[in-house]
Design an enzyme around this catalytic site. Structure first.
Site, PDB file in Angstrom:
ATOM      1  CB  THR A   1     -25.984  47.141 -22.537  1.00 13.68           C
ATOM      2  OG1 THR A   1     -24.947  47.512 -21.613  1.00 13.68           O
ATOM      3  CG2 THR A   1     -25.699  45.750 -23.087  1.00 13.68           C
TER       4      THR A   1
ATOM      5  CG  LEU B   1     -25.654  56.838 -18.488  1.00 11.39           C
ATOM      6  CD1 LEU B   1     -24.701  57.930 -18.012  1.00 11.39           C
ATOM      7  CD2 LEU B   1     -26.493  57.320 -19.673  1.00 11.39           C
ATOM      8  CB  CYS B   2     -22.282  51.889 -20.513  1.00 11.42           C
ATOM      9  SG  CYS B   2     -21.024  50.692 -21.024  1.00 11.42           S
ATOM     10  CB  THR B   3     -22.528  47.666 -18.200  1.00 14.02           C
ATOM     11  OG1 THR B   3     -21.625  48.558 -17.534  1.00 14.02           O
ATOM     12  CG2 THR B   3     -21.844  47.064 -19.423  1.00 14.02           C
TER      13      THR B   3
END
Length: 353
Positions: free
Chosen positions: A121, A101-103
């Site tokens: 990302t 998730l995300c970074t």
């Protein structure tokens, strides 16, 4: 995919962490039973922003999970902890589906899971991900990327899109839509949608297509054209295409086809209608047309899809368009959380500016 393990360590982003816990760690057996077995895995004590968490298990437990989720990693300027990277790599080698998730993508990249794969990302960190991991095909313009056993998402709300995508893969569209309605978030945003880097997040009423979307979803059985949509929106076809690209990242016809396929998925899960009947109800015209587009988009024929998710979810009745309404599954009360909380927070910030 029955066991979901959340891999955490110091420096995780609490927003993405909370989203994953809300979706996979909540008791949602009133929606579908059995639900996931959830495990919070990490070192003995984990600091997440201003909070401390005590994991249920060590990182070695990741190897026993069917799905491993890595939340956002706060400090992308330094390498993630080696013990976390090693544990995520070992889990994937043991057969786990791994999602970031995300970074959290930086953790997967450090583990070598993204080499030669397309990934994404948060848009603010795509250049850094590309620089540090040149073997990764970084796509900055999508919400999430599904490579089968390895999945990555863009930032913040896109993490919820990926979580719901995983639920949809495991339990079908009707269940995912019911959970989305419980969380007060959109039931489905395609992974290929843009991250809205240069435009405001489209909340109801503040973009030109806000009224058009629900109008279309109530008429999926009709043979709609781009001209029909443009006429309803009160703009030219060219302007409609520009707005669609800005808001959804795709064309009006591709968006419309996606909604027809999603509606077909739900009807296959929740009714005993024939493929011919569903083709008519979704505006696909004939069973042949529906089968061709369905197999190309979903990856399996309609009959196979129905057998898979009717078997998993048990008997359901009723139908619904897009949002899971009338699926025969009684959801928990729709609390004004998740997306509504985001709207409230953004509104407060705007009011101060």
């Amino acid at each position: 995919m029955t066991t979901v393990a959340l891999a955490i360590t110091d420096g995780m982003l609490h927003f993405e962490l909370s989203l994953a816990i809300e979706v996979f760690g909540s008791d949602l057996t009133h929606i579908v039973d059995p639900w996931y077995d959830f495990a919070l895995c990490g070192p003995s004590a984990v600091r997440v922003d201003r909070f401390h968490l005590v994991p249920d298990h060590g990182l070695d437990r990741l190897r026993q999970a069917d799905t491993v989720i890595v939340p956002g990693w706060a400090d992308v300027d330094r390498d993630p902890p080696a013990e976390l990277v090693d544990a995520v790599r070992a889990a994937h080698e043991a057969g786990a589906r791994v999602a970031s998730l995300c970074t959290g993508a930086f953790v997967l990249a450090a583990a070598g899971l993204l080499d030669g794969r397309r990934a994404t990302t948060h848009w603010a960190h795509t250049e850094e991900l590309t620089r540090r991991h040149p073997r990764v095909a970084v796509d900055p313009d999508v919400l999430y990327v599904d490579n089968g056993s390895v999945l990555t998402s863009a930032g913040k709300a896109a993490a919820m899109d990926l979580c719901l995508h995983l639920v949809r893969l495991d339990h079908g569209s009707a269940v995912a839509n019911t959970i989305a309605r419980r969380l007060v978030v959109p039931p489905h945003r395609d992974g290929g949608q843009a991250q809205f880097v240069t435009t405001p997040v489209p909340t109801p009423g503040n973009h030109p297509l806000a009224r058009l979307f629900p109008w279309v979803l109530q008429r999926l059985d009709q043979a709609l054209t781009v001209e029909d949509l443009a006429r309803q929106a009160g703009m030219s076809s060219r302007h409609l295409g520009r707005h669609f690209r800005s808001v959804t990242g795709t064309t009006p016809l591709q968006w419309l086809l996606t909604q027809r396929i999603r509606h077909a998925q739900e009807l296959l899960e929740t009714t005993d209608d024939t493929v011919d009947t569903i083709a008519t109800a979704t505006g696909m015209g004939t069973a042949t047309t529906l089968r061709r587009h369905f197999a190309r988009t979903v990856g399996v024929p309609p009959d196979t899809y129905r057998r898979t998710f009717r078997t998993r979810a048990g008997t359901r009745t009723g139908t619904g368009i897009g949002t899971g309404i009338g699926t025969g599954i009684r959801p928990a009360p729709a609390l004004p959380n998740a997306a509504a909380a985001i709207d409230l927070a953004v509104g407060a910030l705007v009011g101060r500016s």
